[in-house]
Design a protein around this motif. Sequence first.
Motif, PDB file in Angstrom:
ATOM      1  N   PRO B   4       0.838  -1.062  -0.008  1.00 39.68           N
ATOM      2  CA  PRO B   4      -0.010  -0.001   0.102  1.00 39.68           C
ATOM      3  C   PRO B   4       1.132   1.196  -0.011  1.00 39.68           C
ATOM      4  N   GLN B   5       0.191   2.322  -0.608  1.00 44.53           N
ATOM      5  CA  GLN B   5       0.985   3.812  -0.373  1.00 44.53           C
ATOM      6  C   GLN B   5       1.930   3.902   0.615  1.00 44.53           C
ATOM      7  N   GLN B   6       1.327   3.737   1.657  1.00 39.46           N
ATOM      8  CA  GLN B   6       2.159   4.261   2.951  1.00 39.46           C
ATOM      9  C   GLN B   6       3.521   3.280   3.289  1.00 39.46           C
ATOM     10  N   ASP B   7       3.361   2.054   3.089  1.00 37.98           N
ATOM     11  CA  ASP B   7       4.329   1.037   3.003  1.00 37.98           C
ATOM     12  C   ASP B   7       5.634   1.502   2.077  1.00 37.98           C
ATOM     13  N   VAL B   8       4.822   1.976   0.843  1.00 36.96           N
ATOM     14  CA  VAL B   8       5.995   2.354  -0.130  1.00 36.96           C
ATOM     15  C   VAL B   8       6.879   3.565   0.240  1.00 36.96           C
ATOM     16  N   GLU B   9       6.050   4.478   0.607  1.00 37.85           N
ATOM     17  CA  GLU B   9       6.586   5.664   1.080  1.00 37.85           C
ATOM     18  C   GLU B   9       7.522   5.584   2.356  1.00 37.85           C
ATOM     19  N   ASP B  10       7.266   4.497   3.106  1.00 42.14           N
ATOM     20  CA  ASP B  10       8.049   4.272   4.432  1.00 42.14           C
ATOM     21  C   ASP B  10       9.242   3.715   3.669  1.00 42.14           C
ATOM     22  N   TRP B  11       9.099   2.720   2.655  1.00 39.80           N
ATOM     23  CA  TRP B  11      10.363   1.911   2.047  1.00 39.80           C
ATOM     24  C   TRP B  11      11.186   2.675   1.408  1.00 39.80           C
ATOM     25  N   ILE B  12      10.742   3.783   0.793  1.00 34.49           N
ATOM     26  CA  ILE B  12      11.706   4.876  -0.012  1.00 34.49           C
ATOM     27  C   ILE B  12      12.318   5.740   1.121  1.00 34.49           C
ATOM     28  N   ARG B  13      11.674   6.105   2.036  1.00 27.49           N
ATOM     29  CA  ARG B  13      12.118   7.033   3.206  1.00 27.49           C
ATOM     30  C   ARG B  13      13.315   6.159   3.855  1.00 27.49           C
ATOM     31  N   LYS B  14      13.160   5.002   4.075  1.00 29.91           N
ATOM     32  CA  LYS B  14      14.320   4.177   4.605  1.00 29.91           C
ATOM     33  C   LYS B  14      15.552   3.954   3.753  1.00 29.91           C
ATOM     34  N   THR B  15      15.033   3.900   2.476  1.00 26.65           N
ATOM     35  CA  THR B  15      16.228   3.620   1.547  1.00 26.65           C
ATOM     36  C   THR B  15      17.114   4.682   1.333  1.00 26.65           C
ATOM     37  N   ILE B  16      16.643   5.786   1.306  1.00 23.47           N
ATOM     38  CA  ILE B  16      17.139   7.032   0.997  1.00 23.47           C
ATOM     39  C   ILE B  16      17.948   7.520   2.044  1.00 23.47           C
TER      40      ILE B  16
END
Lengths: 76, 118
Positions: B4-16
Amino acid sequence: MAMDAGEIERLIKARFPDAQVEIRDLAGDGDHYAAHVVTAEFKGKSRVQQHQLVYEALGGRMGGELHALALTTGSE
Amino acid sequence: MSTPQQDVEDWIRKTIAANDVVLFMKGNKNMPQCGFSAQVDHILRALNVDFKDVNVMQDMSIREGIKTFSNWPTIPQLYVKGEFIGGCDIVREMLQAGELTALFDDRGVSYDASKLTA
């Protein structure tokens, strides 16, 4: 799924009436352009912000209807 | 792995946050699948910059999620120390203006410009 150079120029000038806009068709397929946009409104803005403003002027077509736009910007 | 959208955003945030330099690209560093991604990949490798490559082609939710996250409509997207730097045009323009290496200096990202051909 393509745009013509005149449409791109019209959209950018609608948003930035003082803009100088030069558009080159890179591939002749209506999908790959280079554009150079100069407007006083870019003064003090970062390159990312300047490009985002041009993408907004193109109304969300960037990355969809318009696949490739090699964009360079300036404030004077 | 479409989330879901929130998980994707969290994943992106963690990766960067977890990687000094991150390139969201089509393909990966050994096999870019798009000219624009390949250009930024080439610049980073020419400067011998260590970077994390994220192949957005493997997951549509990341491919679209990153565009929303950065308010940038295209791929590739370069991040340095968590900050969105730009796409292919901007990275190339910065390189030519000497701003890319200045940015790396400023952020403490190691690189080697000796092999850089003008």
